[in-house]
Design a protein around this motif. Structure first.
Motif, PDB file in Angstrom:
ATOM      1  N   VAL B 242       0.867  -1.175   0.000  1.00 49.27           N
ATOM      2  CA  VAL B 242       0.000   0.000   0.000  1.00 49.27           C
ATOM      3  C   VAL B 242       0.907   1.230   0.000  1.00 49.27           C
ATOM      4  O   VAL B 242       1.560   1.514   1.001  1.00 49.27           O
ATOM      5  N   PHE B 243       0.974   1.944  -1.134  1.00 48.45           N
ATOM      6  CA  PHE B 243       1.903   3.067  -1.233  1.00 48.45           C
ATOM      7  C   PHE B 243       1.306   4.364  -0.718  1.00 48.45           C
ATOM      8  O   PHE B 243       1.972   5.375  -0.653  1.00 48.45           O
ATOM      9  N   LYS B 244       0.021   4.306  -0.376  1.00 50.34           N
ATOM     10  CA  LYS B 244      -0.588   5.469   0.256  1.00 50.34           C
ATOM     11  C   LYS B 244      -1.750   4.958   1.088  1.00 50.34           C
ATOM     12  O   LYS B 244      -2.522   4.124   0.615  1.00 50.34           O
ATOM     13  N   LEU B 306       0.042   5.295  -5.788  1.00 47.15           N
ATOM     14  CA  LEU B 306       1.059   4.986  -6.791  1.00 47.15           C
ATOM     15  C   LEU B 306       0.974   3.504  -7.152  1.00 47.15           C
ATOM     16  O   LEU B 306       0.658   2.716  -6.274  1.00 47.15           O
ATOM     17  N   PRO B 307       1.282   3.085  -8.328  1.00 41.76           N
ATOM     18  CA  PRO B 307       1.665   3.881  -9.488  1.00 41.76           C
ATOM     19  C   PRO B 307       0.475   4.291 -10.360  1.00 41.76           C
ATOM     20  O   PRO B 307       0.669   4.670 -11.497  1.00 41.76           O
TER      21      PRO B 307
END
Lengths: 119, 387
Positions: B242-244, B306-307
């Motif tokens: 989980v990038f955010k 992202l991405p």
């Protein structure tokens, strides 16, 4: 072994991140610094995207502060490893699908030196 | 004759100077890198003013006074700023902690509460004077201070919030603001990361990062305690990175069903609100961050970490299908519907613009310049519990 963490990589574990592992991990094909265009992308990524959890100024948020002082007791390699592999069981995600090893090392250095992009 | 013209002109001028302006179609946009707030209006899609000097606004959020004139802005650096939308200026500002994440306004509009990361806790201020009214350190059953997340207003001048490290939900009753009464619910699960209150003010739900499921507190019957719902969701599956962190704010309710971003899975999750069981899994193209329902509940608009943060997907609720994938700009951080949902505003941080869509034709109807915009907040939020 090498890149696989035997147990969830914790902060304690990262502090002891050894030189032997480092050599295996960054198995040195003459490591290339990212070029200037990519560097400015990475600086932006650190501010904005790492910033969404660590704060735009790296002073910390849901994630720990990433200021030079906060990272003083972690080696550059340990920081790079944390970036690539994340911290399982916490929201810190592994960035290896988006960042190469040299890029992670470059970011680790930037964080530890505490310059560029720190606003 | 001459005198009467003069009089007419004077009257006209004074009428202009005092031209009353209502605030029901106003909003603010956070320009996060520059510590600036734009005041906008959504009848003609224009910018009205720009207010400087709000400090570090990364992850900033906003609530509105009940007269919809003032915005209370919670900055990352612990600043709490009261902005006068009509005059386009700062009406008050306090530095109230080292590091804060968001806040809420009380049912009666008199108190504004701020959730702090460092030092972990909640501070409550008088909305008129910004004087400190109550200070609630978040010391969990583990004896340590926790970061506070998911601070929400609840009926009865109460605030509910979660302790990130300790894994607790606290309910603070501020009917007597100087002497808050606190009910603690320990052991609700690992790492609650955000929460919401349903628009009827009845349920508080905290999303968990460290475990499956959602912690649910019935605010009509808090004595029954917190229970875990949807705990079968995601069992045994490998979570995706989980990038955010997803946000739970946009509680998207349609009929008896609500929709949330799944965490670690590229899905929007439907919940049956009576039985608290999973009613749908709608595959989307990435980790959803905001799942916002058009006010009529017929569409969901979803943005991504992202991405895929350049894309927005629109889901048709009745058929549970993605009907459009839009490319509004680079780094879509937030979306906000007009009060009746005919338009939606999106912020495209890396394209330095705001994009306004018609929600029926899915076409762009306006674009406005903005410097690295993030959150968009319209004043209609003032009259919804939990926003």
């Amino acid at each position: 072994m090498g890149r696989r963490a035997a147990k969830p990589l914790s902060r304690e574990w990262a502090k002891g991140f050894g030189a032997v592992l480092l050599v295996l991990f960054l198995s040195v094909p003459a490591f290339a610094d990212p070029g200037p265009a990519r560097r400015s992308e990475l600086t932006e990524l650190v501010a904005q995207d790492c910033g969404s959890c660590h704060g735009l100024t790296r002073a910390g948020g849901l994630g720990a502060p990433l200021t030079a002082a906060a990272l003083a007791d972690l080696s550059e390699e340990a920081v790079a490893y944390t970036i690539l592999e994340g911290r399982p069981g916490t929201p810190m995600p592994p960035w290896k699908s988006m960042l190469s090893e040299p890029e992670a090392v470059w970011i680790a250095r930037l964080l530890k030196e505490g310059h560029a992009g720190a606003r | 004759m001459r005198a009467s013209i003069l009089l007419a002109v004077t009257l006209l001028l004074s009428a202009c100077a005092a031209a009353p302006r209502a605030t029901g179609d106003l909003g603010v946009v956070v320009e996060r890198a520059d510590g600036r707030l734009l005041v906008v209006e959504h009848s003609g899609n224009t910018r009205l003013a720009s207010v400087e000097g709000l400090g570090d606004l990364s992850h900033a959020s906003v609530v509105f006074s009940r007269d919809e004139r003032f915005a209370f802005v919670f900055g990352r650096d612990g600043g709490l700023t009261k902005v006068d939308l009509l005059e386009g200026r700062i009406a008050g500002r306090v530095m109230q902690s080292g590091n804060s994440i968001g806040g809420a306004i009380s049912q009666d509009g008199r108190l504004v509460a701020v959730a702090n990361y460092t030092p972990g806790g909640v501070k409550v201020f008088d909305t008129a004077t910004l004087e400190l009214v109550a200070d609630i350190p978040a010391i969990g059953a583990d004896g340590k201070r926790s970061k506070v997340v998911g601070l929400e207003d609840a009926p009865g001048n109460r605030f509910a919030f979660s302790l990130y490290e300790a894994g607790e939900i606290w309910l603070a009753d501020l009917k007597q603001p100087q002497a808050p009464k606190i009910t603690r619910f320990p052991g609700i699960g690992k790492l609650p990361y955000d929460a919401l209150v349903t628009p009827d003010g009845r349920f508080y739900l905290a999303g968990l990062f460290g475990e499956d499921g959602i912690a649910l507190l019935d605010l009509w019957a808090p004595e029954k305690g917190v229970r875990r719902v949807l705990d079968a969701y995601g069992k045994g599956e490998q979570a995706l990175p989980v990038f955010k962190m997803p946000h739970l704010e946009g509680w998207a309710q349609a009929g008896n069903e609500a929709f949330l971003p799944a965490i670690g899975r590229h899905e929007v999750l439907g919940i049956d609100m009576g039985r608290w069981t999973e009613s749908a899994r709608i595959p989307v193209l990435g980790q959803p961050v905001f799942v916002m329902a058009r006010p009529d509940g017929r569409q969901l608009w979803v943005n991504f970490a992202l991405p895929h943060n350049d894309k927005v997907q629109v889901i048709d609720v009745p058929s549970r299908t993605v009907i459009a994938t839009l490319l509004p700009g680079k780094a879509i951080l937030h979306l906000e519907f007009t009060p009746r949902g005919e338009r939606v505003w999106l912020s495209a941080r890396d394209s330095d613009k705001l994009v306004v869509y018609d929600t029926e034709t899915l076409e762009v109807v306006a674009e406005l310049p903005a410097v690295k915009p993030s959150g968009i907040f319209f004043t209609a939020r003032a009259h919804t519990t939990g926003l």
